[in-house]
Write a protein that holds these residues in place. Structure first.
Motif, PDB file in Angstrom:
ATOM      1  N   PRO A 194      49.210  59.541  71.855  1.00  0.00           N
ATOM      2  CA  PRO A 194      47.909  59.919  71.293  1.00  0.00           C
ATOM      3  C   PRO A 194      47.333  58.846  70.368  1.00  0.00           C
ATOM      4  CG  PRO A 194      49.473  61.735  71.106  1.00  0.00           C
ATOM      5  CD  PRO A 194      50.259  60.535  71.555  1.00  0.00           C
ATOM      6  N   GLN A 195      46.020  58.786  70.290  1.00  0.00           N
ATOM      7  CA  GLN A 195      45.352  57.798  69.455  1.00  0.00           C
ATOM      8  C   GLN A 195      45.778  57.919  67.998  1.00  0.00           C
ATOM      9  OE1 GLN A 195      43.462  55.203  70.385  1.00  0.00           O
ATOM     10  NE2 GLN A 195      43.482  54.583  68.221  1.00  0.00           N
ATOM     11  N   ALA A 196      46.080  59.127  67.554  1.00  0.00           N
ATOM     12  CA  ALA A 196      46.502  59.331  66.159  1.00  0.00           C
ATOM     13  C   ALA A 196      47.706  58.479  65.806  1.00  0.00           C
ATOM     14  CB  ALA A 196      46.804  60.805  65.908  1.00  0.00           C
ATOM     15  N   LEU A 197      48.564  58.214  66.782  1.00  0.00           N
ATOM     16  CA  LEU A 197      49.745  57.387  66.531  1.00  0.00           C
ATOM     17  C   LEU A 197      49.348  55.924  66.328  1.00  0.00           C
ATOM     18  CD1 LEU A 197      52.773  57.934  66.302  1.00  0.00           C
ATOM     19  CD2 LEU A 197      52.985  57.418  68.737  1.00  0.00           C
ATOM     20  N   PHE A 198      48.373  55.476  67.102  1.00  0.00           N
ATOM     21  CA  PHE A 198      47.904  54.095  66.979  1.00  0.00           C
ATOM     22  C   PHE A 198      47.082  53.877  65.707  1.00  0.00           C
ATOM     23  CE2 PHE A 198      48.776  54.775  71.430  1.00  0.00           C
ATOM     24  CZ  PHE A 198      49.410  53.603  71.812  1.00  0.00           C
ATOM     25  N   ASP A 199      46.601  54.951  65.124  1.00  0.00           N
ATOM     26  CA  ASP A 199      45.812  54.839  63.891  1.00  0.00           C
ATOM     27  C   ASP A 199      46.687  54.695  62.649  1.00  0.00           C
ATOM     28  OD1 ASP A 199      43.486  55.085  65.347  1.00  0.00           O
ATOM     29  OD2 ASP A 199      43.307  57.249  65.017  1.00  0.00           O
ATOM     30  N   ILE A 200      47.975  54.964  62.790  1.00  0.00           N
ATOM     31  CA  ILE A 200      48.867  54.910  61.625  1.00  0.00           C
ATOM     32  C   ILE A 200      49.088  53.462  61.204  1.00  0.00           C
ATOM     33  CG2 ILE A 200      51.236  55.309  60.829  1.00  0.00           C
ATOM     34  CD1 ILE A 200      51.289  57.814  62.580  1.00  0.00           C
ATOM     35  N   ARG A 201      49.044  53.234  59.912  1.00  0.00           N
ATOM     36  CA  ARG A 201      49.430  51.958  59.320  1.00  0.00           C
ATOM     37  C   ARG A 201      50.481  52.225  58.252  1.00  0.00           C
ATOM     38  NH1 ARG A 201      46.987  51.049  63.095  1.00  0.00           N
ATOM     39  NH2 ARG A 201      45.300  49.552  63.495  1.00  0.00           N
ATOM     40  N   HIS A 202      51.483  51.341  58.196  1.00  0.00           N
ATOM     41  CA  HIS A 202      52.483  51.422  57.126  1.00  0.00           C
ATOM     42  C   HIS A 202      52.322  50.155  56.289  1.00  0.00           C
ATOM     43  CE1 HIS A 202      56.088  52.995  55.218  1.00  0.00           C
ATOM     44  NE2 HIS A 202      56.552  51.765  55.170  1.00  0.00           N
ATOM     45  N   PRO A 203      51.539  50.223  55.212  1.00  0.00           N
ATOM     46  CA  PRO A 203      51.106  49.010  54.525  1.00  0.00           C
ATOM     47  C   PRO A 203      52.106  48.445  53.509  1.00  0.00           C
ATOM     48  CG  PRO A 203      50.086  50.920  53.516  1.00  0.00           C
ATOM     49  CD  PRO A 203      50.895  51.443  54.683  1.00  0.00           C
ATOM     50  N   ALA A 204      53.389  48.519  53.827  1.00  0.00           N
ATOM     51  CA  ALA A 204      54.380  47.924  52.925  1.00  0.00           C
ATOM     52  C   ALA A 204      54.214  46.408  52.904  1.00  0.00           C
ATOM     53  CB  ALA A 204      55.792  48.282  53.381  1.00  0.00           C
ATOM     54  N   LEU A 205      54.433  45.817  51.755  1.00  0.00           N
ATOM     55  CA  LEU A 205      54.424  44.368  51.640  1.00  0.00           C
ATOM     56  C   LEU A 205      55.749  43.786  52.096  1.00  0.00           C
ATOM     57  CD1 LEU A 205      52.720  43.965  48.140  1.00  0.00           C
ATOM     58  CD2 LEU A 205      51.656  43.762  50.406  1.00  0.00           C
ATOM     59  N   GLY A 206      55.748  42.488  52.392  1.00  0.00           N
ATOM     60  CA  GLY A 206      56.984  41.769  52.621  1.00  0.00           C
ATOM     61  C   GLY A 206      57.541  41.254  51.300  1.00  0.00           C
ATOM     62  N   ASP A 207      58.577  40.446  51.388  1.00  0.00           N
ATOM     63  CA  ASP A 207      59.183  39.825  50.205  1.00  0.00           C
ATOM     64  C   ASP A 207      59.702  38.467  50.663  1.00  0.00           C
ATOM     65  OD1 ASP A 207      60.933  38.941  48.190  1.00  0.00           O
ATOM     66  OD2 ASP A 207      61.444  40.982  47.584  1.00  0.00           O
ATOM     67  N   THR A 208      58.887  37.436  50.498  1.00  0.00           N
ATOM     68  CA  THR A 208      59.245  36.134  51.048  1.00  0.00           C
ATOM     69  C   THR A 208      60.493  35.545  50.394  1.00  0.00           C
ATOM     70  OG1 THR A 208      57.663  35.070  49.550  1.00  0.00           O
ATOM     71  CG2 THR A 208      56.884  35.626  51.770  1.00  0.00           C
TER      72      THR A 208
END
Length: 265
Positions: free
Chosen positions: A70-84
C-alpha cells in the motif's frame, strides 16, 4: 558508560510497519527495558555485499526496497540521523580484525533497519549506522563481524542484527495463523536450545545440524544477522529469547537479547 546488550530482531514483512501486532508490543516492551543507547549499529538482511560496508551518511534516507504494498507504506519516513564518527569507529574496528571494510557515504536505511527501529524508537531520535552482511561468506564470517564490533557495547552503542528466525518466501500464502508451517516450531526450538547451551559450533553449522534448515532458510541472509549479534555478545552470551509469535504461519518473529561479556569474546 552503561554496557549495552546486543539484539537480534526478526523484522518480518514490511507490513509490520503498518500492522505491528505482537512483535510491535514486544519491541516496545524491550525499548522500555533497555538502557537508552547513544547510537545504533544495525546489520540488515537486506544490505548484501561481498565485503563489509559501513553506512557513512550523515542524514540517511529511508529506503523503500519492496514493491506491491500500500502507498501508506511508501509514505513512511524514519528520519534518524547518522553518526559519521561512529561509522569511522566501526570501520576501524573491522579493519583491525582484518575484515577490510569500506565506508558507503550514500547508504540509507532499508526496511530491515527502519521497520524494527520504528517500533523500538518511534521518535527516530537515536543516530543509526547501517552495516552490510556478506551472504557468500557464511555464518562464521558474520560472527567475526560481531566480535569485532563488540567494544562498541561499552561505548553506549546498541548492536543489532535484523533478519528473521525463519524465512521461506516460497511459503507465502501456503500457511496462515490457523495452519502453521511444520518446520517452524522445530527450528525455533533448536535455535533456542543451542543458544541456551552456548553451542556456537552447532549454530555456525546450522545447515547440517538444525532440523528443516533448508525449509526454514532456503538462503542464509535472514539468519546471518543473528551471528553478528552473537559475536557482539561475547561469552557467556546470556541469550534471552523473546517470543513475538509466528507471522502468516511461516515467519518466526523471535527476538533475542544478549547480555554477554564482550571483553571476553
Amino acid at each position: 558508560m552503561t554496557r549495552m546488550p546486543a539484539l537480534y530482531i526478526s523484522h518480518g514483512s514490511p507490513m509490520t510497519a503498518l500492522a505491528p501486532g505482537l512483535v510491535g508490543a514486544r519491541l516496545a516492551e524491550l525499548a522500555r527495558a533497555l538502557p537508552r543507547p547513544r547510537a545504533i549499529v544495525i546489520a540488515s538482511a537486506h544490505w548484501l555485499a561481498r565485503a563489509p560496508l559501513v553506512g557513512g551518511a550523515a542524514v540517511p534516507e529511508t529506503i523503500h526496497d519492496f514493491g506491491g504494498f500500500p502507498q501508506a507504506l511508501f509514505d513512511i519516513r524514519h528520519p534518524a540521523l547518522g553518526d559519521t564518527a561512529l561509522s569511522a569507529r566501526a570501520a576501524d574496528l573491522l579493519q583491525a580484525a582484518g575484515l577490510a571494510p569500506q565506508l558507503d557515504p550514500q547508504r540509507g536505511l532499508d526496511h530491515g533497519v527502519w521497520v524494527p527501529l520504528r517500533l523500538l524508537y518511534p521518535d527516530a531520535d537515536i543516530p543509526v549506522v547501517p552495516l552490510s552482511i556478506q551472504p557468500g561468506l557464511g555464518p562464521a564470517h558474520q560472527f567475526q563481524l560481531g566480535r569485532a564490533l563488540a567494544p562498541l557495547r561499552d561505548e553506549g552503542v546498541l548492536v543489532i542484527g535484523s533478519g528473521s528466525i525463519t524465512h521461506n518466501l516460497h511459503d507465502w500464502r501456503s500457511y496462515d495463523e490457523a495452519r502453521q508451517a511444520p518446520y517452524v516450531q522445530p527450528f525455533i526450538d533448536w535455535v533456542e536450545q543451542r543458544l541456551a547451551a552456548e553451542d556456537v559450533e552447532a549454530l555456525l553449522d546450522y545447515r547440517k545440524q538444525a532440523p528443516f534448515a533448508e525449509r526454514a532458510h532456503p538462503t542464509d541472509e535472514h539468519l546471518l544477522p543473528l551471528y553478528v549479534a552473537m559475536g557482539a555478545a561475547g561469552m557467556p552470551m546470556r541469550a534471552q529469547r523473546i517470543d513475538a509469535g509466528i507471522d502468516m504461519g511461516f515467519l518466526a518473529m523471535d527476538i533475542y537479547r544478549f547480555d554477554g561479556e564482550p571483553s571476553k569474546a
